[in-house]
Design an enzyme around this catalytic site. Structure first.
Site, PDB file in Angstrom:
ATOM      1  N   THR A  12       0.823  -1.219   0.000  1.00 22.05           N
ATOM      2  CA  THR A  12       0.000   0.000   0.000  1.00 22.05           C
ATOM      3  C   THR A  12       0.847   1.255   0.000  1.00 22.05           C
ATOM      4  OG1 THR A  12      -1.869  -1.107   1.033  1.00 22.05           O
ATOM      5  CG2 THR A  12      -1.721   1.261   1.372  1.00 22.05           C
ATOM      6  N   SER A  56       1.583  -7.551  -0.879  1.00 20.46           N
ATOM      7  CA  SER A  56       2.424  -8.476  -0.108  1.00 20.46           C
ATOM      8  C   SER A  56       1.825  -9.866   0.024  1.00 20.46           C
ATOM      9  CB  SER A  56       2.746  -7.894   1.266  1.00 20.46           C
ATOM     10  OG  SER A  56       1.628  -7.902   2.110  1.00 20.46           O
ATOM     11  N   THR A  88       1.639  -4.459   4.169  1.00 13.42           N
ATOM     12  CA  THR A  88       1.519  -4.781   5.589  1.00 13.42           C
ATOM     13  C   THR A  88       0.894  -6.160   5.841  1.00 13.42           C
ATOM     14  OG1 THR A  88      -0.653  -3.725   5.743  1.00 13.42           O
ATOM     15  CG2 THR A  88       1.274  -2.347   6.220  1.00 13.42           C
ATOM     16  N   ASP A  89       0.231  -6.714   4.817  1.00 13.04           N
ATOM     17  CA  ASP A  89      -0.507  -7.963   5.069  1.00 13.04           C
ATOM     18  C   ASP A  89       0.395  -9.114   5.509  1.00 13.04           C
ATOM     19  OD1 ASP A  89      -2.803  -6.618   4.398  1.00 13.04           O
ATOM     20  OD2 ASP A  89      -3.037  -7.527   2.424  1.00 13.04           O
TER      21      ASP A  89
HETATM   22  N1  ASP Z   1      -2.799  -5.246   0.610  1.00  9.38           N
HETATM   23  C1  ASP Z   1      -1.670  -4.464   1.004  1.00  9.38           C
HETATM   24  C2  ASP Z   1      -0.405  -5.307   0.952  1.00  9.38           C
HETATM   25  O1  ASP Z   1      -0.102  -5.992   1.900  1.00  9.38           O
HETATM   26  C3  ASP Z   1      -1.896  -3.922   2.359  1.00  9.38           C
HETATM   27  C4  ASP Z   1      -0.854  -2.963   2.818  1.00  9.38           C
HETATM   28  O2  ASP Z   1       0.216  -2.829   2.278  1.00  9.38           O
HETATM   29  O3  ASP Z   1      -1.145  -2.274   3.808  1.00  9.38           O
HETATM   30  O4  ASP Z   1       0.282  -5.234  -0.033  1.00  9.38           O
END
Ligand code: ASP
Length: 331
Positions: A12, A56, A88-89
């Site tokens: 993200t 991710s 973050t995932d």
């Molecule tokens: N869907 C995103 C990822 O993990 C979520 C994030 O980055 O906060 O790539």
């Protein structure tokens, strides 16, 4: 001048709005750095590497092993620290795998953002500034891989994503963060505990290690499960329906089976309850307790030991080391 390399993986933090609606990865590591107010004032020599630009959830352990090799080369080549930006995932798992494979003193700091770039209150620039600050701080040396998020500094072994949208999603529920970025400086308040460090696996072939989550009345895993190891996210302090005990004992004869807890914090117990399906019963049937490691991190540790050719004994020793206790004798 302190040299910090920013390695972009996507997520993200690197996402902007797409014409069809929603956000998708688009920004380079250079774009991310140039959006950080105050980055120049850090006085760092910044180098940029675009490793990937993916959500991710699509990263694989082999990508992180390759990143670990790259980080090692960058540090051996004279960089003073590395910042990794990613989604973050899976951040908590990627950071822990990097940590297990990081045997140098230089800091590696992982960050990301909960809000995409260009939305009101985007948290990417602040998180990246905090990560750069930590990576350049001498106090971060020798601490392995850290996670900087919302100005908190977490160890890779304890941090978890605990909210789907909050900018304060990253929490070390057991032990708390080891520091904070305050007034532009990294301030450490905790030692961070013992780290397990493993050799980097030579190839990309990584073992199959499913993670099974227990639930009220759920069926036990299949006795014929095709896998190299298994992690069970058990109830409470390491408890399972009594009908899971036999199939898991059979599986534990064929592969390492690790017992973790699906709760947010605290360790798996080893000596308190003794009914069928209790932690004592399951450990007596050769399941390996995960200590304070949550199920996802327990899976990463199991994966990394097995990828290095480790057998059940080495797995048990690694989990005992991660838990800070002597390895159990026997099996
Ligand atoms: N869907 C995103 C990822 O993990 C979520 C994030 O980055 O906060 O790539």
């Amino acid at each position: 001048m302190t040299t910090i390399v920013v390695c972009g993986l996507g997520g993200t933090i690197a996402m902007t709005a797409t014409p069809g609606g929603g956000a998708a990865p688009a920004l380079s590591a250079g774009d991310l750095v140039s959006a950080v107010p105050g980055a120049a004032a850090l006085g760092l020599d910044l180098a940029l590497v675009d490793v990937a630009n993916v959500p991710s959830a699509s990263l694989r352990p082999a990508d992180i092993v390759a990143l670990s090799r790259l980080i090692n080369d960058l540090l051996a080549g004279g960089a003073d620290g590395v910042v990794v930006t990613q989604g973050t995932d899976t951040l908590e798992e990627c950071a822990y795998l990097l940590d297990l494979l990081h045997d140098r003193p230089e800091p590696v700091v992982v960050t990301g953002s909960m809000r995409p770039a260009l939305v009101a209150g985007a948290d990417g620039p602040a998180n990246l500034l905090a990560a750069l600050t930590v990576a350049a701080d001498p106090g971060a040396r020798g601490r392995g891989v850290l996670v900087a998020f919302a100005d908190d500094i977490h160890t890779a072994a304890r941090v978890r994503k605990t909210h789907t949208t909050s900018v304060a999603a990253f929490v070390s529920a057991t032990g708390g963060p080891v520091g904070q970025v305050v007034e532009g400086r990294a301030r450490f308040v905790g030692a961070g505990g013992h780290r397990v460090v493993l050799p980097r696996p030579a190839g990309d072939l990584l073992p199959r290690v499913p993670l099974v989550v227990a639930a009220l009345g759920a069926d036990a895993p299949d006795r014929d499960l095709a896998a190299d190891g298994l992690v069970v996210a058990a109830l409470g302090a390491g408890h399972l329906p009594h009908w899971w005990a036999e199939p898991l004992a059979e599986l534990a004869d064929r592969m390492p089976v690790v017992l973790a807890s699906r709760t947010l914090a605290g360790p798996v117990l080893t000596g308190t309850y003794s009914y069928p399906g209790s932690e004592r019963d399951l450990i007596g049937r050769a399941l390996i307790p995960a200590g304070f490691l949550d199920p996802a991190k327990a899976r990463i540790l199991l994966l990394a030991v097995l990828a290095g050719g480790g057998d059940r004994q080495r797995v048990a020793a690694a989990f005992a080391e991660a838990a800070g206790v002597a390895a159990p004798a026997g099996r």
